[in-house]
Write a protein that holds these residues in place. Structure first.
Motif, PDB file in Angstrom:
ATOM      1  N   PHE A  36      21.780   9.453   4.495  1.00 66.79           N
ATOM      2  CA  PHE A  36      21.003   9.073   3.319  1.00 66.79           C
ATOM      3  C   PHE A  36      20.785   7.562   3.298  1.00 66.79           C
ATOM      4  CE2 PHE A  36      20.843   7.536  -1.064  1.00 66.79           C
ATOM      5  CZ  PHE A  36      19.780   8.263  -1.571  1.00 66.79           C
ATOM      6  N   ASN A  37      21.843   6.800   3.530  1.00 63.03           N
ATOM      7  CA  ASN A  37      21.734   5.342   3.536  1.00 63.03           C
ATOM      8  C   ASN A  37      20.787   4.859   4.631  1.00 63.03           C
ATOM      9  OD1 ASN A  37      23.452   4.959   1.344  1.00 63.03           O
ATOM     10  ND2 ASN A  37      25.263   4.880   2.635  1.00 63.03           N
ATOM     11  N   ARG A  38      20.845   5.471   5.789  1.00 64.15           N
ATOM     12  CA  ARG A  38      19.950   5.101   6.886  1.00 64.15           C
ATOM     13  C   ARG A  38      18.502   5.432   6.519  1.00 64.15           C
ATOM     14  NH1 ARG A  38      22.421   7.045  11.684  1.00 64.15           N
ATOM     15  NH2 ARG A  38      21.883   9.093  10.893  1.00 64.15           N
ATOM     16  N   MET A  39      18.292   6.578   5.886  1.00 65.77           N
ATOM     17  CA  MET A  39      16.959   6.977   5.462  1.00 65.77           C
ATOM     18  C   MET A  39      16.388   5.979   4.454  1.00 65.77           C
ATOM     19  SD  MET A  39      15.794  10.304   3.250  1.00 65.77           S
ATOM     20  CE  MET A  39      16.603   9.634   1.809  1.00 65.77           C
ATOM     21  N   VAL A  40      17.182   5.584   3.474  1.00 66.78           N
ATOM     22  CA  VAL A  40      16.728   4.642   2.457  1.00 66.78           C
ATOM     23  C   VAL A  40      16.395   3.296   3.091  1.00 66.78           C
ATOM     24  CG1 VAL A  40      17.432   3.370   0.389  1.00 66.78           C
ATOM     25  CG2 VAL A  40      17.944   5.798   0.589  1.00 66.78           C
ATOM     26  N   GLU A  41      17.214   2.868   4.031  1.00 67.64           N
ATOM     27  CA  GLU A  41      16.959   1.605   4.717  1.00 67.64           C
ATOM     28  C   GLU A  41      15.622   1.653   5.466  1.00 67.64           C
ATOM     29  OE1 GLU A  41      18.928  -0.892   8.374  1.00 67.64           O
ATOM     30  OE2 GLU A  41      20.261   0.235   7.059  1.00 67.64           O
ATOM     31  N   GLU A  42      15.363   2.741   6.154  1.00 65.83           N
ATOM     32  CA  GLU A  42      14.116   2.877   6.906  1.00 65.83           C
ATOM     33  C   GLU A  42      12.916   2.992   5.968  1.00 65.83           C
ATOM     34  OE1 GLU A  42      14.268   5.727  10.069  1.00 65.83           O
ATOM     35  OE2 GLU A  42      16.216   4.992  10.733  1.00 65.83           O
ATOM     36  N   LEU A  43      13.069   3.695   4.862  1.00 66.69           N
ATOM     37  CA  LEU A  43      11.983   3.777   3.890  1.00 66.69           C
ATOM     38  C   LEU A  43      11.667   2.402   3.310  1.00 66.69           C
ATOM     39  CD1 LEU A  43      12.884   7.039   1.940  1.00 66.69           C
ATOM     40  CD2 LEU A  43      10.887   6.664   3.384  1.00 66.69           C
ATOM     41  N   GLY A  44      12.696   1.606   3.076  1.00 69.45           N
ATOM     42  CA  GLY A  44      12.499   0.240   2.585  1.00 69.45           C
ATOM     43  C   GLY A  44      11.737  -0.598   3.587  1.00 69.45           C
ATOM     44  N   SER A  45      12.053  -0.456   4.866  1.00 71.72           N
ATOM     45  CA  SER A  45      11.348  -1.194   5.916  1.00 71.72           C
ATOM     46  C   SER A  45       9.881  -0.778   5.979  1.00 71.72           C
ATOM     47  CB  SER A  45      12.002  -0.951   7.276  1.00 71.72           C
ATOM     48  OG  SER A  45      13.313  -1.436   7.288  1.00 71.72           O
ATOM     49  N   ILE A  46       9.629   0.504   5.851  1.00 68.79           N
ATOM     50  CA  ILE A  46       8.249   1.010   5.870  1.00 68.79           C
ATOM     51  C   ILE A  46       7.482   0.472   4.663  1.00 68.79           C
ATOM     52  CG2 ILE A  46       6.837   3.098   5.640  1.00 68.79           C
ATOM     53  CD1 ILE A  46       9.026   4.515   7.321  1.00 68.79           C
ATOM     54  N   GLU A  47       8.133   0.423   3.532  1.00 67.77           N
ATOM     55  CA  GLU A  47       7.484  -0.083   2.312  1.00 67.77           C
ATOM     56  C   GLU A  47       7.112  -1.551   2.481  1.00 67.77           C
ATOM     57  OE1 GLU A  47       5.898   0.248  -1.522  1.00 67.77           O
ATOM     58  OE2 GLU A  47       6.574   1.768  -0.131  1.00 67.77           O
ATOM     59  N   ILE A  48       7.989  -2.337   3.080  1.00 64.62           N
ATOM     60  CA  ILE A  48       7.697  -3.755   3.326  1.00 64.62           C
ATOM     61  C   ILE A  48       6.500  -3.890   4.255  1.00 64.62           C
ATOM     62  CG2 ILE A  48       8.552  -5.857   4.446  1.00 64.62           C
ATOM     63  CD1 ILE A  48      11.352  -5.065   3.362  1.00 64.62           C
ATOM     64  N   LEU A  49       6.461  -3.102   5.310  1.00 64.76           N
ATOM     65  CA  LEU A  49       5.325  -3.137   6.239  1.00 64.76           C
ATOM     66  C   LEU A  49       4.024  -2.740   5.532  1.00 64.76           C
ATOM     67  CD1 LEU A  49       6.903  -1.555   9.435  1.00 64.76           C
ATOM     68  CD2 LEU A  49       6.283  -3.951   9.084  1.00 64.76           C
ATOM     69  N   LYS A  50       4.093  -1.757   4.669  1.00 60.95           N
ATOM     70  CA  LYS A  50       2.908  -1.307   3.937  1.00 60.95           C
ATOM     71  C   LYS A  50       2.389  -2.421   3.029  1.00 60.95           C
ATOM     72  CE  LYS A  50       2.851   1.361   0.216  1.00 60.95           C
ATOM     73  NZ  LYS A  50       3.120   2.495  -0.658  1.00 60.95           N
ATOM     74  N   ILE A  51       3.289  -3.089   2.342  1.00 55.76           N
ATOM     75  CA  ILE A  51       2.898  -4.188   1.434  1.00 55.76           C
ATOM     76  C   ILE A  51       2.277  -5.325   2.233  1.00 55.76           C
ATOM     77  CG2 ILE A  51       3.809  -5.975  -0.098  1.00 55.76           C
ATOM     78  CD1 ILE A  51       5.853  -3.826  -1.052  1.00 55.76           C
ATOM     79  N   GLU A  52       2.877  -5.669   3.372  1.00 57.56           N
ATOM     80  CA  GLU A  52       2.334  -6.738   4.210  1.00 57.56           C
ATOM     81  C   GLU A  52       0.950  -6.369   4.743  1.00 57.56           C
ATOM     82  OE1 GLU A  52       5.230  -7.581   7.234  1.00 57.56           O
ATOM     83  OE2 GLU A  52       6.556  -8.609   5.830  1.00 57.56           O
ATOM     84  N   LEU A  53       0.773  -5.129   5.154  1.00 55.83           N
ATOM     85  CA  LEU A  53      -0.519  -4.682   5.653  1.00 55.83           C
ATOM     86  C   LEU A  53      -1.580  -4.790   4.562  1.00 55.83           C
ATOM     87  CD1 LEU A  53      -2.270  -3.329   7.854  1.00 55.83           C
ATOM     88  CD2 LEU A  53      -1.578  -1.150   6.870  1.00 55.83           C
ATOM     89  N   LEU A  54      -1.263  -4.316   3.378  1.00 56.54           N
ATOM     90  CA  LEU A  54      -2.225  -4.367   2.282  1.00 56.54           C
ATOM     91  C   LEU A  54      -2.561  -5.798   1.885  1.00 56.54           C
ATOM     92  CD1 LEU A  54      -0.959  -1.426   0.047  1.00 56.54           C
ATOM     93  CD2 LEU A  54      -2.996  -1.494   1.476  1.00 56.54           C
ATOM     94  N   SER A  55      -1.594  -6.695   1.944  1.00 54.54           N
ATOM     95  CA  SER A  55      -1.877  -8.080   1.574  1.00 54.54           C
ATOM     96  C   SER A  55      -2.702  -8.787   2.647  1.00 54.54           C
ATOM     97  CB  SER A  55      -0.572  -8.850   1.321  1.00 54.54           C
ATOM     98  OG  SER A  55       0.154  -9.020   2.523  1.00 54.54           O
ATOM     99  N   ASN A  56      -2.606  -8.348   3.891  1.00 57.12           N
ATOM    100  CA  ASN A  56      -3.396  -8.948   4.964  1.00 57.12           C
ATOM    101  C   ASN A  56      -4.828  -8.419   4.987  1.00 57.12           C
ATOM    102  OD1 ASN A  56      -1.355 -10.596   5.949  1.00 57.12           O
ATOM    103  ND2 ASN A  56      -0.575  -9.010   7.306  1.00 57.12           N
ATOM    104  N   VAL A  57      -5.027  -7.260   4.392  1.00 58.09           N
ATOM    105  CA  VAL A  57      -6.376  -6.665   4.380  1.00 58.09           C
ATOM    106  C   VAL A  57      -7.096  -7.196   3.189  1.00 58.09           C
ATOM    107  CG1 VAL A  57      -7.686  -4.526   4.072  1.00 58.09           C
ATOM    108  CG2 VAL A  57      -5.663  -4.567   5.519  1.00 58.09           C
TER     109      VAL A  57
END
Length: 57
Positions: A36-57
């Motif tokens: 569960f902890n590993r899953m949450v960590e990976e979801l957090g990383s994906i969320e950061i990437l998504k935010i960065e992508l949207l801000s660059n577009v």
């Protein structure tokens, strides 16, 4: 565990659940908590990437 899951559903990826036993005495619940902890960590990383992508577009 239910409170932590509820936080993740609400996009709070800073959740961490502590294992019950030590590394030399893990049971199935501890393994589930670790996954569960590993899953949450990976979801957090994906969320950061998504935010960065949207801000660059």
């Amino acid at each position: 565990m239910a409170k932590a899951t509820s936080k993740v559903v609400n996009s709070d990826f800073s959740v961490y659940v502590s294992a019950i036993y030590t590394d030399d005495k893990l049971n199935y619940l501890d393994l589930m908590i670790m996954d569960f902890n590993r899953m949450v960590e990976e979801l957090g990383s994906i969320e950061i990437l998504k935010i960065e992508l949207l801000s660059n577009v």
